[in-house]
Design a protein around this motif. Structure first.
Motif, short mmCIF file in Angstrom:
data_model
loop_
_atom_site.label_atom_id
_atom_site.label_comp_id
_atom_site.label_asym_id
_atom_site.label_seq_id
_atom_site.Cartn_x
_atom_site.Cartn_y
_atom_site.Cartn_z
N ALA A 542 -4.93 -3.80 -18.12
CA ALA A 542 -4.46 -3.60 -19.50
C ALA A 542 -2.94 -3.53 -19.52
O ALA A 542 -2.29 -4.18 -20.35
CB ALA A 542 -5.06 -2.32 -20.08
N TRP A 627 -3.62 -11.24 -24.72
CA TRP A 627 -4.68 -10.39 -25.27
C TRP A 627 -6.05 -11.02 -25.02
O TRP A 627 -6.98 -10.38 -24.52
CB TRP A 627 -4.42 -10.18 -26.77
N LEU A 631 -8.92 -9.57 -22.60
CA LEU A 631 -10.26 -9.23 -23.11
C LEU A 631 -11.34 -9.87 -22.23
O LEU A 631 -12.33 -9.24 -21.89
CB LEU A 631 -10.43 -9.72 -24.55
N MET A 641 -14.52 0.22 -23.02
CA MET A 641 -13.42 0.06 -23.96
C MET A 641 -13.14 1.30 -24.81
O MET A 641 -12.11 1.35 -25.47
CB MET A 641 -13.69 -1.15 -24.88
N ASP A 651 -7.37 -0.97 -24.83
CA ASP A 651 -6.66 -1.87 -25.75
C ASP A 651 -5.35 -1.25 -26.23
O ASP A 651 -4.32 -1.92 -26.34
CB ASP A 651 -7.54 -2.28 -26.93
N GLU A 696 -5.40 -7.59 -34.77
CA GLU A 696 -6.08 -6.94 -33.64
C GLU A 696 -5.32 -5.68 -33.21
O GLU A 696 -5.93 -4.70 -32.79
CB GLU A 696 -6.19 -7.91 -32.45
N SER A 700 -6.73 -1.65 -33.28
CA SER A 700 -6.69 -0.75 -32.12
C SER A 700 -6.18 0.64 -32.51
O SER A 700 -6.55 1.63 -31.90
CB SER A 700 -5.79 -1.31 -31.02
#
Ligand SMILES: [Zn+2]
Length: 718
Positions: A542, A627, A631, A641, A651, A696, A700
């Motif tokens: 991440a 991203w 993912l 997650m 994330d 997105e 998050s």
């Protein structure tokens, strides 16, 4: 060497002029590549008493061991991430780090730069210790560093080593003798009138031909001579005052120096007005004017190209790209109607200017710093000399220094992990292109072909540069600088007419930066950049994808930005887009032009949406691709997650790691210079403006639609 729009990821801030020994004497725009280090600020003069070269304090302990890619201690929980994500992610860093007096901007990028410099210093100090056991490259980098550090000798020699060059200029009596003199001056790194070097033919990227481009200005770029606002008028007066003081230091009576400085401004203004703007230079079509040596030579009725080429030891035949025909027409006229005495003054200025760093006495060094770093960019103090000498050796013999650096600081596992990350982002891009709703199938096929042809270069060159013909003499800082330029000039010209070397790098291995090269169709990530806080084998995906992954995506997207998309998979300037797809691309890009045009970086100065378009497209596209790739990785690895680590979900950590790479303090003077001349938006906008376009991100952090970090009409191209 001419590299069209090689796009470093990090902005180049300080003007070329203050780079210590910029080896980029070739065409002006080639400077984009290697000047990109934000490291050009000149250093403080060393003590006049001349300390022994290596009695300086030892390198500090590796502060970088504490640098993290995702750093929760930098977060300011008092700030709503949906209102200002940059402050949320970076306030802790801002509180901990004040802007050092010798820097014009200081950020996480500079933190790594500092650490790398400490490492290089250690290598150079070891190499500088006189020993008969030193290998040839060690002798060169060690003795050059020692010469640069030896201010006592530099001060004692004064202008002595420059006298033969000053005499050559003084002896110029007719315009007929100018071509040979210009070739000589350009070879030793004095940028005068125009740039000449090798470059890949726009029409056939496999051919290396001669390039001629505009050059010869002392201010950062053309518009510094043409803008009419009060600040710009003031800057020009300050520039003239600087030129005047340099002439006085070189021994001219003040009254004459004042008149001479005005003459310099007059000639440079004429050259500037005939040059393309930096925004116009971003379009490769504007720079593509193929001709041949004979025709180009005929255009220059007042300049013997044959004599110039003979002195430069350059090929007198073959294909030529006259980048800016309007500029060369004006150059030709200028030669016809300018008294030779004025041309001598102009050349004399540029000679002194080119060497007014670590090679000349500290009075020159200080004056040079005062205008370029202090006045133009707001620095309050010169950098320590060892930093500048380190930068200098990196610029002159970066692959000799880099070879040792890589062996010590870039383990093979890191190279492998970066390669895997790059490949996963390329796969994400392939999938993304396939799913685009605005692009036709035919264009998609060609886009994917181009993507698959991208060459990934990671860390350092496969084959190291051979410096055996470069002579470095201990105690001769100025002579070494001249010889290093001559070496580079000859190396560059030798490429004309030979096959392209796709393995060559435009950045040295210790560089904290990255670039995409549209004519090579390759992405390049130097080892110096693949370090914490941007990348770490010790941190999770991440963090690494949010940070270095976004940079990898950024460089890849450059192949498809407003410039890069004009080149095909082989690096030829050839349109592979259907007209309809091109229109759709432009409509989407226009959204971003407007978005960034609307940003007022300093009072009265807006960002230039067209100038920054390529970088903004790359920032947004790159983060999006990172991203998607992350993912995929996280799903394949069954990463939970919703589980938090150090208070944040995976994330959220991805986005925070992205933002934290941009934590930067910038002086207002620097911000103004950057807004006016840098293709990169300031770091705050490289964070917030980019994230505002990504729903997105808002998801998050559960941002409301009305939040500042959520754009009502997000832009999206790639
Ligand atoms: Zn870029």
């Amino acid at each position: 060497m001419f590299r069209f729009a090689v796009a470093p990821d990090r902005c180049s801030i300080l003007p070329v002029a203050i780079l210590v020994a910029g080896l980029l004497a070739a065409p002006a725009r080639s400077q984009t590549a290697a000047v990109s280090l934000a490291s050009g600020a000149p250093a403080a003069p060393a003590s006049p008493s001349g300390p022994s070269v290596f009695a300086a304090t030892p390198a500090q302990p590796a502060a970088g061991t504490a640098l993290r890619v995702f750093d929760p201690s930098l977060i300011d929980k008092a700030v709503d991430p949906c209102e200002n994500f940059y402050q949320f992610s970076c306030n802790g860093w801002f509180k901990r780090n004040s802007l050092p007096a010798d820097e014009t901007r200081y950020g996480r990028f500079t933190e790594l730069l500092e650490l790398n410099r400490q490492h290089l210093r250690q290598i150079l100090e070891e190499a500088a210790a006189p020993s008969t056991a030193r290998a040839a490259n060690e002798q060169k980098i060690g003795d050059e560093y020692a010469s640069c550090m030896d201010t006592a000798t530099v001060n004692r020699l004064g202008l002595q080593s420059l006298e033969p060059e000053l005499d050559r200029i003084a002896a110029l009596n007719t315009a007929q003798d100018l071509p040979a003199l210009l070739a000589h001056l350009q070879a030793i790194g004095v940028s005068t009138f125009f740039g000449m070097g090798s470059g890949q033919d726009f029409a056939d990227s496999s051919a290396v031909i001669s390039f001629y481009s505009s050059d010869g200005l002392g201010l950062p770029e053309r518009d510094y001579y043409t803008r009419t606002d009060a600040q710009s008028e003031l800057t020009r007066r300050q520039y003239v005052a600087h030129v005047r003081r340099i002439f006085v230091l070189a021994g001219e009576p003040d009254r004459q120096a004042a008149a001479d400085a005005e003459a310099v401004l007059a000639i440079e203004t004429r050259l500037a007005k005939a040059s393309l703007t930096i925004t116009e230079q971003r379009d490769p079509q504007n720079l593509n004017h193929p001709t041949d040596m004979a025709s180009f030579s005929r255009e220059l009725t007042h300049f013997s190209l044959a004599e110039y080429l003979a002195t430069a030891h350059a090929s007198a035949t073959g294909k030529v790209n006259d980048n800016e025909p309007r500029f060369f027409a004006e150059f030709n006229r200028l030669l016809a109607d300018t008294p030779i005495s004025q041309i001598r003054i102009y050349l004399r200025w540029h000679l002194l200017h080119a060497y007014a760093g670590t090679s000349l006495p500290e009075s020159f060094d200080q004056e040079n710093w005062d205008f370029y770093a202090h006045t133009l960019n707001g620095a309050q103090k010169q950098q320590e000399r060892w930093k500048r000498c380190t930068i200098r050796v990196d610029q002159e013999m970066g692959e000799a220094l880099g070879q040792v650096y890589v062996a010590r600081y870039f383990p093979p596992e890191e190279k492998q992990r970066t390669l895997e990350m790059t490949q996963s982002i390329e796969q994400a891009m392939d999938k993304e292109i396939g799913g685009l709703d605005w692009m036709s199938v035919a264009t998609k096929i060609r886009a994917k072909e181009k993507l698959r042809a991208v060459m990934n270069k990671i860390g350092y060159p496969e084959k190291w540069r051979d410096y055996s013909t470069l002579k470095i003499v201990r105690g001769d800082a100025l002579g070494n600088q001249m010889r290093a330029h001559e070496f580079e000039f000859a190396r560059d010209l030798a490429k004309i007419g030979r096959p392209v070397d796709k393995g060559e790098w435009q950045m040295t291995p210790p560089t904290v930066n990255a670039y995409y090269d549209p004519q090579m169709n390759n992405v390049n990530f130097p080892a110096g950049y693949l370090q914490p806080p941007f990348f770490s084998g010790a941190e999770d995906d991440a963090a690494n994808y949010g940070d270095m992954g976004s940079t990898i995506g950024h460089e890849l997207t450059h192949g498809f930005d407003d410039q890069g998309r004009q080149f095909d998979k082989d690096g030829n300037l050839r349109n592979w887009w259907s007209q309809q797809d091109e229109e759709k691309f432009n409509q989407r890009a226009e959204c971003m032009v407007k978005q960034y045009d609307a940003i007022e970086a300093v009072p009265g100065v807006h960002l230039n949406g067209k100038l920054t378009l390529g970088e903004n497209l790359a920032d947004l596209g790159g983060l999006w691709l990172a991203w998607l790739a992350w993912l995929d990785q996280a799903n394949a690895a069954h990463v939970p997650m919703t589980a938090t680590t150090e208070g944040y979900t995976p994330d959220q950590r991805f986005w925070i790691a992205y933002a934290q790479q941009w934590c930067t303090q910038t002086r207002p003077e620097q911000l103004r210079t950057q807004a006016q001349s840098d293709p990169h938006a300031p770091d705050e906008y490289r964070t917030n403006s980019v994230l505002q376009d990504l729903p997105e991100f808002a998801r998050s952090f559960s941002c409301k639609k009305t939040a500042a970090m959520v754009s009502a009409k997000p832009c999206r191209v790639w």
